[in-house]
Design a protein around this motif. Structure first.
Motif, PDB file in Angstrom:
ATOM      1  N   MET A 105      -7.757  18.365  15.195  1.00 25.39           N
ATOM      2  CA  MET A 105      -8.190  18.802  14.204  1.00 25.39           C
ATOM      3  C   MET A 105      -9.568  18.565  14.009  1.00 25.39           C
ATOM      4  N   ARG A 106      -9.684  16.824  14.625  1.00 23.69           N
ATOM      5  CA  ARG A 106     -10.804  16.665  14.213  1.00 23.69           C
ATOM      6  C   ARG A 106     -11.537  16.450  14.893  1.00 23.69           C
ATOM      7  N   ARG A 107     -11.323  17.092  15.782  1.00 25.62           N
ATOM      8  CA  ARG A 107     -12.658  18.409  16.700  1.00 25.62           C
ATOM      9  C   ARG A 107     -13.300  19.119  16.106  1.00 25.62           C
ATOM     10  N   GLY A 108     -12.622  19.688  14.802  1.00 28.54           N
ATOM     11  CA  GLY A 108     -13.178  21.375  13.710  1.00 28.54           C
ATOM     12  C   GLY A 108     -12.727  22.140  13.463  1.00 28.54           C
ATOM     13  N   GLY A 109     -10.937  22.115  14.545  1.00 25.79           N
ATOM     14  CA  GLY A 109      -9.913  23.285  14.484  1.00 25.79           C
ATOM     15  C   GLY A 109      -9.508  22.772  13.117  1.00 25.79           C
ATOM     16  N   SER A 110      -8.575  23.464  12.791  1.00 24.24           N
ATOM     17  CA  SER A 110      -8.141  24.216  11.273  1.00 24.24           C
ATOM     18  C   SER A 110      -7.280  24.262  11.467  1.00 24.24           C
ATOM     19  N   ALA A 111      -5.877  24.037  10.769  1.00 21.16           N
ATOM     20  CA  ALA A 111      -4.380  24.865  10.147  1.00 21.16           C
ATOM     21  C   ALA A 111      -4.033  24.690   9.132  1.00 21.16           C
ATOM     22  N   ARG A 112      -3.587  25.373   9.087  1.00 22.78           N
ATOM     23  CA  ARG A 112      -2.857  26.168   7.534  1.00 22.78           C
ATOM     24  C   ARG A 112      -0.690  25.775   7.931  1.00 22.78           C
ATOM     25  N   VAL A 113      -0.811  24.837   6.829  1.00 18.96           N
ATOM     26  CA  VAL A 113       0.965  24.992   7.126  1.00 18.96           C
ATOM     27  C   VAL A 113       1.504  26.308   5.334  1.00 18.96           C
ATOM     28  N   GLN A 114       2.374  26.396   5.530  1.00 22.37           N
ATOM     29  CA  GLN A 114       3.234  27.331   5.040  1.00 22.37           C
ATOM     30  C   GLN A 114       4.714  26.359   4.447  1.00 22.37           C
ATOM     31  N   VAL A 115       5.269  26.487   3.341  1.00 22.03           N
ATOM     32  CA  VAL A 115       6.991  26.007   3.534  1.00 22.03           C
ATOM     33  C   VAL A 115       7.829  26.955   4.057  1.00 22.03           C
ATOM     34  N   ILE A 116       8.635  26.448   4.790  1.00 18.81           N
ATOM     35  CA  ILE A 116       9.570  27.767   5.240  1.00 18.81           C
ATOM     36  C   ILE A 116      11.445  27.899   4.709  1.00 18.81           C
ATOM     37  N   LYS A 117      11.872  26.344   4.391  1.00 14.36           N
ATOM     38  CA  LYS A 117      12.961  25.708   4.016  1.00 14.36           C
ATOM     39  C   LYS A 117      12.897  24.735   3.633  1.00 14.36           C
ATOM     40  N   VAL A 118      13.400  24.360   2.437  1.00 18.18           N
ATOM     41  CA  VAL A 118      13.777  22.725   1.772  1.00 18.18           C
ATOM     42  C   VAL A 118      15.186  23.004   1.843  1.00 18.18           C
ATOM     43  N   GLY A 119      15.876  22.085   2.737  1.00 22.12           N
ATOM     44  CA  GLY A 119      17.535  21.967   2.684  1.00 22.12           C
ATOM     45  C   GLY A 119      17.775  20.646   1.074  1.00 22.12           C
ATOM     46  N   PRO A 120      18.634  20.709   1.546  1.00 21.25           N
ATOM     47  CA  PRO A 120      19.681  20.181  -0.005  1.00 21.25           C
ATOM     48  C   PRO A 120      20.140  18.573   1.034  1.00 21.25           C
ATOM     49  N   GLU A 121      20.317  18.066   0.462  1.00 18.22           N
ATOM     50  CA  GLU A 121      20.007  16.430  -0.255  1.00 18.22           C
ATOM     51  C   GLU A 121      20.719  16.313   0.809  1.00 18.22           C
ATOM     52  N   SER A 122      22.352  17.147   1.142  1.00 19.08           N
ATOM     53  CA  SER A 122      22.764  16.272   2.323  1.00 19.08           C
ATOM     54  C   SER A 122      22.307  17.268   3.442  1.00 19.08           C
ATOM     55  N   VAL A 123      21.417  16.834   3.640  1.00 20.39           N
ATOM     56  CA  VAL A 123      20.902  17.457   4.707  1.00 20.39           C
ATOM     57  C   VAL A 123      20.259  16.410   5.808  1.00 20.39           C
ATOM     58  N   PRO A 124      19.913  15.933   6.747  1.00 25.63           N
ATOM     59  CA  PRO A 124      19.137  14.929   7.048  1.00 25.63           C
ATOM     60  C   PRO A 124      17.895  14.854   7.035  1.00 25.63           C
ATOM     61  N   SER A 125      17.744  13.640   6.571  1.00 28.50           N
ATOM     62  CA  SER A 125      16.140  14.022   6.207  1.00 28.50           C
ATOM     63  C   SER A 125      15.570  14.268   7.099  1.00 28.50           C
ATOM     64  N   TRP A 126      15.133  14.301   8.408  1.00 23.94           N
ATOM     65  CA  TRP A 126      14.329  14.695   9.209  1.00 23.94           C
ATOM     66  C   TRP A 126      14.540  16.808   9.967  1.00 23.94           C
ATOM     67  N   LYS A 127      15.570  16.740   8.503  1.00 24.11           N
ATOM     68  CA  LYS A 127      15.331  18.524   9.120  1.00 24.11           C
ATOM     69  C   LYS A 127      15.627  19.194   7.636  1.00 24.11           C
ATOM     70  N   ARG A 128      15.190  18.390   6.487  1.00 22.12           N
ATOM     71  CA  ARG A 128      15.021  18.825   5.633  1.00 22.12           C
ATOM     72  C   ARG A 128      13.981  19.751   5.040  1.00 22.12           C
ATOM     73  N   LEU A 129      12.995  20.050   6.224  1.00 23.27           N
ATOM     74  CA  LEU A 129      11.811  20.751   5.082  1.00 23.27           C
ATOM     75  C   LEU A 129      11.175  20.440   6.520  1.00 23.27           C
ATOM     76  N   LEU A 130      10.926  22.647   6.479  1.00 23.84           N
ATOM     77  CA  LEU A 130      10.894  23.269   7.464  1.00 23.84           C
ATOM     78  C   LEU A 130       9.418  23.859   7.173  1.00 23.84           C
ATOM     79  N   VAL A 131       8.456  23.643   8.061  1.00 28.14           N
ATOM     80  CA  VAL A 131       7.134  25.024   8.217  1.00 28.14           C
ATOM     81  C   VAL A 131       6.670  25.421   8.950  1.00 28.14           C
ATOM     82  N   GLU A 132       5.685  26.152   8.783  1.00 29.40           N
ATOM     83  CA  GLU A 132       4.961  26.876  10.150  1.00 29.40           C
ATOM     84  C   GLU A 132       3.441  26.704   9.750  1.00 29.40           C
TER      85      GLU A 132
END
Length: 101
Positions: free
Chosen positions: A70-97
């Motif tokens: 990205m620092r060399r000029g590459g671009s990337a877009r990110v979109q939310v796929i899923k937001v888990g509830p608070e009962s899900v461990p933090s490192w698994k709560r937000l899934l993106v593409e």
């Protein structure tokens, strides 16, 4: 470079009360990716909501190749796929593409 399109979880939500932003995030919403400046270790790519607040970072294995690209000029877009509830461990709560282009 890694895969041009991939799905991953967002890490670091549990720190600095970043998870508080998840109630404002919805599936299919676009977020913002910002790579760390050069010279830092580890080389993270941060995920921010549209207002600018960070919610976490992509896994370090991804940041290691994506941040320099990205620092060399590459671009990337990110979109939310899923937001888990608070009962899900933090490192698994937000899934993106991520789409590199």
């Amino acid at each position: 470079m890694g895969a041009p399109v991939f799905r991953t979880t967002v890490h670091g939500l549990a720190f600095e009360d970043r998870a508080r932003h998840l109630h404002t995030v919805n599936p299919r919403e676009e977020l913002v990716l910002i790579p760390d400046p050069p010279g830092g270790q580890p080389d993270d790519v941060w995920v921010h909501i549209r207002t600018g607040d960070p919610v976490g970072h992509l896994p370090r294995e991804i940041g290691a190749w994506l941040a320099p690209w990205m620092r060399r000029g590459g671009s990337a877009r990110v979109q939310v796929i899923k937001v888990g509830p608070e009962s899900v461990p933090s490192w698994k709560r937000l899934l993106v593409e991520v789409r590199c282009g």
